[in-house]
Design a protein around this motif. Structure first.
Motif, short mmCIF file in Angstrom:
data_model
loop_
_atom_site.label_atom_id
_atom_site.label_comp_id
_atom_site.label_asym_id
_atom_site.label_seq_id
_atom_site.Cartn_x
_atom_site.Cartn_y
_atom_site.Cartn_z
N GLN A 1 0.83 -1.18 0.00
CA GLN A 1 0.00 0.00 0.00
C GLN A 1 0.87 1.25 0.00
O GLN A 1 2.02 1.20 0.41
CB GLN A 1 -0.94 0.00 1.21
CG GLN A 1 -0.25 0.22 2.54
CD GLN A 1 0.31 -1.07 3.13
OE1 GLN A 1 0.62 -2.03 2.41
NE2 GLN A 1 0.47 -1.09 4.44
N SER A 25 6.65 4.93 -0.12
CA SER A 25 6.66 3.54 -0.53
C SER A 25 5.31 3.19 -1.16
O SER A 25 4.30 3.84 -0.90
CB SER A 25 6.94 2.61 0.66
OG SER A 25 5.95 2.73 1.66
N GLY A 26 5.32 2.16 -2.01
CA GLY A 26 4.09 1.70 -2.62
C GLY A 26 3.65 2.46 -3.86
O GLY A 26 2.55 2.22 -4.36
#
Length: 122
Positions: A1, A25-26
């Motif tokens: 996610q 991130s993700g």
């Protein structure tokens, strides 16, 4: 996610310095413009600084120009805000923000971090 996680906030004396970090991130970090916003109690969230996806262009609020520097390291999916000559008026929750426009459309994709508190006080 998708995650944007800010760090580096804390208590600092007037005139001091602090560096905020935002770890992404993700998502594909290097195709997003990144920004720092802040919100003080009782005030609207305001743009502090922004940087283009490869770092070639930056913009700053007049109130922080010359004192703050925004930068990014796409290899590390990191966004930074170096804050110098801090003033009590800089006290706020600082938020990391990522944004892109979907190609061939007018649709935006954006993400917010949850914020980190900066308190400037003696």
């Amino acid at each position: 996610q998708v995650q944007l996680v800010e760090s580096g906030g804390g208590l600092v004396q007037p005139g001091g310095s602090l560096r905020l970090s935002c770890a992404g991130s993700g998502f594909t970090f290097n195709i997003y413009a990144m920004s720092w916003y802040r919100q003080a109690p009782g005030k609207e969230r305001e743009l502090v600084a922004a940087i283009s996806n490869f770092g070639g262009s930056t913009n700053y609020a007049d109130s922080v120009k010359g004192r703050f520097t925004i930068s990014r390291d796409n290899a590390k999916n990191m966004l930074y805000l170096q804050m110098n000559s801090l003033e009590p008026e800089d006290t706020a929750v600082y938020y990391c923000y990522a944004k892109r426009v979907v190609p061939l459309t007018t649709r935006q994709v954006d993400y917010w971090g949850k914020g980190t508190l900066v308190t400037v006080s003696s």
